[in-house]
Design an enzyme around this catalytic site. Structure first.
Site, short mmCIF file in Angstrom:
data_model
loop_
_atom_site.label_atom_id
_atom_site.label_comp_id
_atom_site.label_asym_id
_atom_site.label_seq_id
_atom_site.Cartn_x
_atom_site.Cartn_y
_atom_site.Cartn_z
N CYS A 1 -1.31 0.39 7.30
CA CYS A 1 -3.34 0.94 7.20
C CYS A 1 -3.37 -0.84 6.47
CB CYS A 1 -3.79 1.14 6.79
SG CYS A 1 -3.58 2.93 8.33
N ARG A 2 -3.54 -0.64 5.31
CA ARG A 2 -4.23 -1.31 5.06
C ARG A 2 -2.87 -2.61 4.38
NH1 ARG A 2 -4.85 2.41 -0.51
NH2 ARG A 2 -3.12 3.19 0.13
N SER A 3 -1.78 -2.30 3.91
CA SER A 3 -1.35 -3.70 3.89
C SER A 3 -0.39 -4.81 4.60
CB SER A 3 -0.28 -3.29 2.35
OG SER A 3 1.07 -1.72 3.22
N CYS B 1 0.96 -1.13 -0.18
CA CYS B 1 -0.42 0.39 -0.09
C CYS B 1 1.09 0.81 0.38
CB CYS B 1 -0.68 0.19 1.28
SG CYS B 1 -0.21 -0.07 2.88
N ASP C 1 -9.70 3.46 0.98
CA ASP C 1 -8.31 3.31 2.05
C ASP C 1 -8.75 4.25 3.19
OD1 ASP C 1 -6.47 4.64 2.94
OD2 ASP C 1 -5.37 5.47 1.32
N ASN D 1 2.36 1.29 4.14
CA ASN D 1 2.31 0.68 5.36
C ASN D 1 2.19 0.24 6.65
OD1 ASN D 1 5.86 -1.55 5.27
ND2 ASN D 1 3.64 -2.13 4.84
#
Ligand code: 4NP
Length: 161
Positions: free
Chosen positions: A13-15, A8, A122, A11
Site C-alpha cells: 500500500c503505502r511504500s 512500510c 495506515d 510493501n
C-alpha cells in the site's frame, strides 16, 4: 545518483504508492536519471504480491500508473541506500532493529520533511486511501525540496528554471 528506498510494513500500500508518486515528481522536474527509487516492506507477509487494488485505484485516479512486486527489506539494501524513508514509527523501529541500530543517520520518517511531522496514516487499518495519498504526496514534496537544497550542486538543479 541518489538512491531512495520507501519502506512500510507490507510493501503493498503505502511504500509502493510513495515509490510511484516520487518517481512521477522527479520525472516532472527532469530528475528521473538522478534517482534510483524503489520500495520495500519490513515484513515478508506480502512477498510477491502486487500493489493492493484500492491503493492502485487511488494512484490511477491521480494519473499514476505503475507496477510493483512486494519484497522484504534487507540489511544490505539499507547499507547501500542513501535514504531510507519509512511511513511510521513502527517501520522506523523495525528498520533500526534490522540494522542493529546502524545507518540511523539515513533513516527518516517520510513526513518528517513536512511542516507537520507525523506518521503516514495506515490505510490498511483506516481504509482511507485518499488520506494516505495526501500524506505521502506532502512527504514526497518535502523530501524533494530538502534534496534539491542539500544536493543542488550534484543534481545541477537551478530552481529558477
Ligand atoms: P502497507 O499496508 O504496510 O502500507 O503495505 C499493509 C499491508 C498489509 C498489512 C498491514 C499493512 N497486513 O497486516 O497484512
Amino acid at each position: 545518483m541518489i538512491s531512495v528506498i520507501f519502506v512500510c510494513l507490507g510493501n503493498i500500500c503505502r511504500s509502493p504508492m510513495a515509490e510511484l508518486i516520487f518517481k512521477k515528481m522527479t520525472a516532472e522536474r527532469g530528475l528521473a536519471l538522478s534517482f534510483d527509487i524503489t520500495s520495500r516492506g519490513t515484513s515478508d507477509e506480502e512477498e510477491g504480491n502486487g500493489i493492493y487494488p484500492p491503493a492502485k485505484k487511488m494512484l490511477r485516479e491521480h494519473g499514476i500508473v505503475g507496477e510493483h512486486t512486494a519484497r522484504q527489506l534487507t540489511k544490505r539494501e539499507v547499507i547501500n541506500a542513501d535514504y531510507v524513508l519509512v511511513m511510521d514509527s513502527s517501520n522506523l523501529f523495525d528498520v533500526l532493529r534490522l540494522t542493529g541500530g546502524a545507518c540511523s543517520d539515513k533513516v527518516y520518517k517520510l513526513c518528517s520533511f513536512t511542516s507537520r511531522p507525523r506518521d503516514v496514516a495506515d490505510p490498511w487499518f483506516t481504509r482511507d486511501f485518499s488520506r494516505a495519498y495526501a500524506d505521502i504526496c506532502d512527504g514526497c514534496e518535502g523530501f524533494l525540496n530538502y534534496i534539491l537544497s542539500a544536493h543542488a550542486d550534484m543534481l545541477g538543479y537551478d530552481s529558477r528554471h
